[in-house]
Design a protein around this motif. Structure first.
Motif, PDB file in Angstrom:
ATOM      1  N   LEU A 179     -28.028  25.037  42.861  1.00  0.00           N
ATOM      2  CA  LEU A 179     -27.859  26.461  43.157  1.00  0.00           C
ATOM      3  C   LEU A 179     -28.239  27.313  41.951  1.00  0.00           C
ATOM      4  O   LEU A 179     -28.882  28.362  42.095  1.00  0.00           O
ATOM      5  CB  LEU A 179     -26.419  26.746  43.564  1.00  0.00           C
ATOM      6  CG  LEU A 179     -26.121  28.212  43.913  1.00  0.00           C
ATOM      7  CD1 LEU A 179     -26.916  28.651  45.139  1.00  0.00           C
ATOM      8  CD2 LEU A 179     -24.626  28.424  44.149  1.00  0.00           C
ATOM      9  N   ILE A 180     -27.844  26.875  40.762  1.00  0.00           N
ATOM     10  CA  ILE A 180     -28.204  27.617  39.544  1.00  0.00           C
ATOM     11  C   ILE A 180     -29.716  27.716  39.407  1.00  0.00           C
ATOM     12  O   ILE A 180     -30.267  28.777  39.071  1.00  0.00           O
ATOM     13  CB  ILE A 180     -27.576  26.940  38.306  1.00  0.00           C
ATOM     14  CG1 ILE A 180     -26.051  27.104  38.345  1.00  0.00           C
ATOM     15  CG2 ILE A 180     -28.148  27.511  37.023  1.00  0.00           C
ATOM     16  CD1 ILE A 180     -25.314  26.273  37.314  1.00  0.00           C
ATOM     17  N   ASP A 181     -30.401  26.629  39.689  1.00  0.00           N
ATOM     18  CA  ASP A 181     -31.867  26.637  39.631  1.00  0.00           C
ATOM     19  C   ASP A 181     -32.444  27.627  40.643  1.00  0.00           C
ATOM     20  O   ASP A 181     -33.396  28.355  40.331  1.00  0.00           O
ATOM     21  CB  ASP A 181     -32.384  25.224  39.907  1.00  0.00           C
ATOM     22  CG  ASP A 181     -33.893  25.134  39.798  1.00  0.00           C
ATOM     23  OD1 ASP A 181     -34.428  25.386  38.709  1.00  0.00           O
ATOM     24  OD2 ASP A 181     -34.538  24.822  40.823  1.00  0.00           O
ATOM     25  N   ALA A 182     -31.871  27.678  41.846  1.00  0.00           N
ATOM     26  CA  ALA A 182     -32.351  28.617  42.868  1.00  0.00           C
ATOM     27  C   ALA A 182     -32.079  30.060  42.457  1.00  0.00           C
ATOM     28  O   ALA A 182     -32.931  30.956  42.665  1.00  0.00           O
ATOM     29  CB  ALA A 182     -31.683  28.309  44.207  1.00  0.00           C
ATOM     30  N   LEU A 183     -30.912  30.324  41.864  1.00  0.00           N
ATOM     31  CA  LEU A 183     -30.587  31.684  41.421  1.00  0.00           C
ATOM     32  C   LEU A 183     -31.531  32.154  40.319  1.00  0.00           C
ATOM     33  O   LEU A 183     -31.892  33.341  40.248  1.00  0.00           O
ATOM     34  CB  LEU A 183     -29.138  31.742  40.930  1.00  0.00           C
ATOM     35  CG  LEU A 183     -28.042  31.521  41.975  1.00  0.00           C
ATOM     36  CD1 LEU A 183     -26.668  31.525  41.315  1.00  0.00           C
ATOM     37  CD2 LEU A 183     -28.115  32.597  43.063  1.00  0.00           C
ATOM     38  N   ALA A 184     -31.942  31.215  39.466  1.00  0.00           N
ATOM     39  CA  ALA A 184     -32.859  31.568  38.376  1.00  0.00           C
ATOM     40  C   ALA A 184     -34.208  32.030  38.903  1.00  0.00           C
ATOM     41  O   ALA A 184     -34.922  32.791  38.233  1.00  0.00           O
ATOM     42  CB  ALA A 184     -33.043  30.369  37.444  1.00  0.00           C
TER      43      ALA A 184
END
Length: 472
Positions: A179-184
Motif C-alpha cells: 500500500l505504501i508503494d501504491a500511495l507513493a
C-alpha cells in the motif's frame, strides 16, 4: 517413540496400546464402521477418517475413554506426519484428541505411547522478517486479503491528504509495504500515513523475533525511501512497555498444549485494549481518513457475555466502539469457516472438512521434507489442537464464516460496500501467480471469497457505518 503432552508442571500422556480390535467392530454401536475399515488401515479415505474422528469425539463427550482409546488406536494406524494430506491432517487431529483425552483419563491408568510418524513434540520458533515474508507468500491465504483490502482502501482514501490506519492483524504489518508503494505513486501526491497497532496480539502463529516497535521502524525506513510521510504508533502499551514479544518468547519455549495462562491473559488484554479505542487515545484528527483493518483478528475476541448483566460479547462491543470512531472504511478478512460452536463433534466435522485445504495446496508444490511446509503445517496443527483440545478461556480459536460475520456486522450497524472490477482483476492476477487450484468468487454482502478446488477458504469484506439506517 513417545508423545508427551506437556502441562505447566507435569507431563501427562495417554495410552494408545492395542485395544481389543474385535470390540471396536462387534461389541459397540459403532460396529457399522467395520466394513469400511477391515483390511484398509493406512489407506482410509477422508470420509472414513472423518467418521472415526466423529466417533472418537462422541465418546469423549460422554466420557467413554475406553472406546475413545480404541478409535484412536485405529487413527494412529492411519495417521502419518509424512504421508499424504489426509494422513498428515489426521496426525494433527489425533494429537488434539490425545491432548483432550489425557485430561479425562486418570494418570494411573495411562502409559506413554507413540504417534505414528511423529516425534510427538511441537516446536514453535520465532521467524525473522524475511522468513515471515516467505511464509505469507507460500500460498495466497494471506496475500488474497492483503490485495483485496489494499485496493479498496486505496480507493476509499482518494482526496485525503492524511490517512490513519488502525491495524488489527496477526501478520505483523506485512500488508502495508504494498500500500505504501501504491500511495507513493498516487498522481495527486502521497498522503501522510499514520499506522496504529495494538501492543498486544493474540498468542498464535506466526511469531516474529522482533518487537512491533522494530516493525514500525522498518516500515518507517521503507516509507522514507518511497517519500511517503509516515508515523507509527502503538496503543495500549502496558507497564512493561512491550509489544508482547516476551509473551511470544514464553509460548515458543513451551509445548503448544500449555497455553492456558497466556490465553486467559489474552482475554484481559482485549478488555484493556477496548478502553484504548477512543478518539483521545488514538489522537484522531478531523481531516484524516480513518481506516480500520481486521485481518484474521476478530476471531480471537471472546464471543460470550463479558460483563455481568451485559449480554453483548466483547466481539460485538468492540465493533460498536469501532463504529463510534466513524471510520472511512472497515475491512474484515478471515478464514471462511464456522468453528465457534460449543459442540466438539460439530467443530471436528467442520474443521476436518476445512483445514484439509492448506495441506492439499502445499502438497502441490512443496516436497514432504520442505522446512517451510513442515512449519506451515505445524502452525495449522497448533490451530487444530486449540480448536479440538481445549474449552473455555483456553480455546482462543473461535472462527466464524463470512456469512456469520456479515450478519454480525449488520447487527452492529455497518453497511457492506462492493469491490470494484479493477480490484477483482488485481486479485485474479495475484492468483495467477499460484497453483491452478486457486480461484475466487463473489458471494452475498459484496463478499469476495478465495477458493481452493471450488471450496471456500478465505473471505474479504468491506464496511462503512450505516449512519442513515439503509438496508444492504
Amino acid at each position: 517413540m513417545k508423545t508427551e503432552l506437556r502441562g505447566s508442571t507435569t507431563t501427562t500422556s495417554f495410552s494408545l496400546r492395542n485395544p481389543n480390535y474385535n470390540n471396536l467392530f462387534i461389541n459397540t454401536p459403532q460396529g457399522s464402521l467395520a466394513g469400511a475399515l477391515r483390511g484398509s488401515l493406512g489407506s482410509l479415505d477422508g470420509a472414513c477418517i472423518e467418521k472415526l474422528l466423529l466417533h472418537c469425539a462422541s465418546a469423549l463427550e460422554r466420557n467413554d475413554v475406553t472406546f475413545a482409546q480404541q478409535v484412536m488406536w485405529v487413527l494412529n494406524n492411519v495417521a502419518s506426519s509424512v504421508g499424504d494430506h489426509n494422513q498428515r491432517l489426521t496426525s494433527w487431529f489425533l494429537r488434539a484428541l490425545i491432548s483432550r483425552a489425557s485430561r479425562l483419563c486418570p494418570a494411573s491408568t495411562t502409559t506413554a505411547m507413540s504417534l505414528n510418524g511423529s516425534n510427538g513434540v511441537v516446536h514453535r520458533r520465532l521467524m525473522s522478517v524475511t522468513e515471515l515474508a516467505g511464509y505469507v507468500d507460500l500460498i495466497p491465504w494471506h496475500r488474497f486479503g492483503y490485495c483485496a483490502s489494499n485496493s479498496l482502501i486505496f480507493k476509499a482514501i482518494q482526496g485525503y491528504s492524511k490517512v490513519h490506519i488502525l491495524d488489527f492483524s496477526i501478520t505483523h504489518c506485512m500488508q502495508w509495504p504494498t500500500l505504501i508503494d501504491a500511495l507513493a505513486k498516487r498522481p495527486e501526491g502521497s498522503p501522510s500515513l499514520r499506522i496504529t497497532v495494538p501492543s498486544f496480539r493474540p498468542p498464535v502463529p506466526p511469531l516474529l523475533n522482533v518487537s512491533c516497535e522494530e516493525v514500525g521502524l522498518r516500515l518507517g525506513n521503507f516509507s522514507k525511501f518511497k517519500e511517503v510521510p509516515f508515523e507509527f504508533n502503538v496503543i495500549g502499551i502496558n507497564s512493561a512497555n512491550s509489544c508482547s514479544s516476551s509473551l511470544s518468547e514464553t509460548i515458543s519455549s513451551r509445548s503448544c498444549t500449555n497455553i492456558s495462562e497466556e490465553e486467559y491473559s489474552s482475554s484481559l488484554q482485549f478488555e484493556f485494549l477496548l478502553t484504548q479505542i477512543n478518539a483521545s487515545s488514538l489522537n484522531l484528527q478531523e481531516d484524516e481518513a480513518l481506516v480500520v483493518n481486521f485481518q484474521n483478528w476478530l476471531r480471537y475476541l471472546p464471543d460470550g457475555p463479558h460483563k455481568d448483566g451485559d449480554y453483548n460479547s466483547l466481539r460485538d462491543t468492540f465493533l460498536n466502539v469501532v463504529k463510534g470512531l466513524n471510520p472511512r472504511i472497515v475491512v474484515v478478512v478471515d478464514e471462511d469457516s464456522d468453528l465457534n460452536t460449543s459442540s466438539l463433534i460439530s467443530r471436528i466435522a467442520t474443521c476436518f472438512n476445512y483445514l484439509w485445504i492448506p495441506f492439499d495446496a502445499l502438497e502441490t508444490f512443496l516436497p514432504k521434507e520442505s522446512r517451510q511446509r513442515i512449519e506451515y503445517e505445524s502452525d495449522i496443527g497448533h490451530k487444530i489442537e486449540n480448536i479440538i483440545g481445549f474449552e473455555g478461556f483456553q480455546r482462543v480459536e473461535r472462527l466464524e464464516s463470512g456469512v456469520t460475520l456479515s450478519k454480525r456486522m449488520r447487527n452492529a450497524g455497518f453497511l457492506s460496500i462492493p469491490f470494484a472490477e479493477d480490484t477483482v482483476k488485481e486479485v485474479k492476477a495475484l492468483l495467477d501467480e499460484h497453483a491452478s487450484g486457486w480461484g475466487m468468487k463473489r458471494e452475498e454482502d459484496h463478499m469476495l471469497v478465495l477458493t481452493w478446488k471450488g471450496h471456500n477458504s478465505v473471505f474479504s469484506t468491506a464496511w462503512v457505518p450505516n449512519i442513515s439506517g439503509l438496508e444492504d
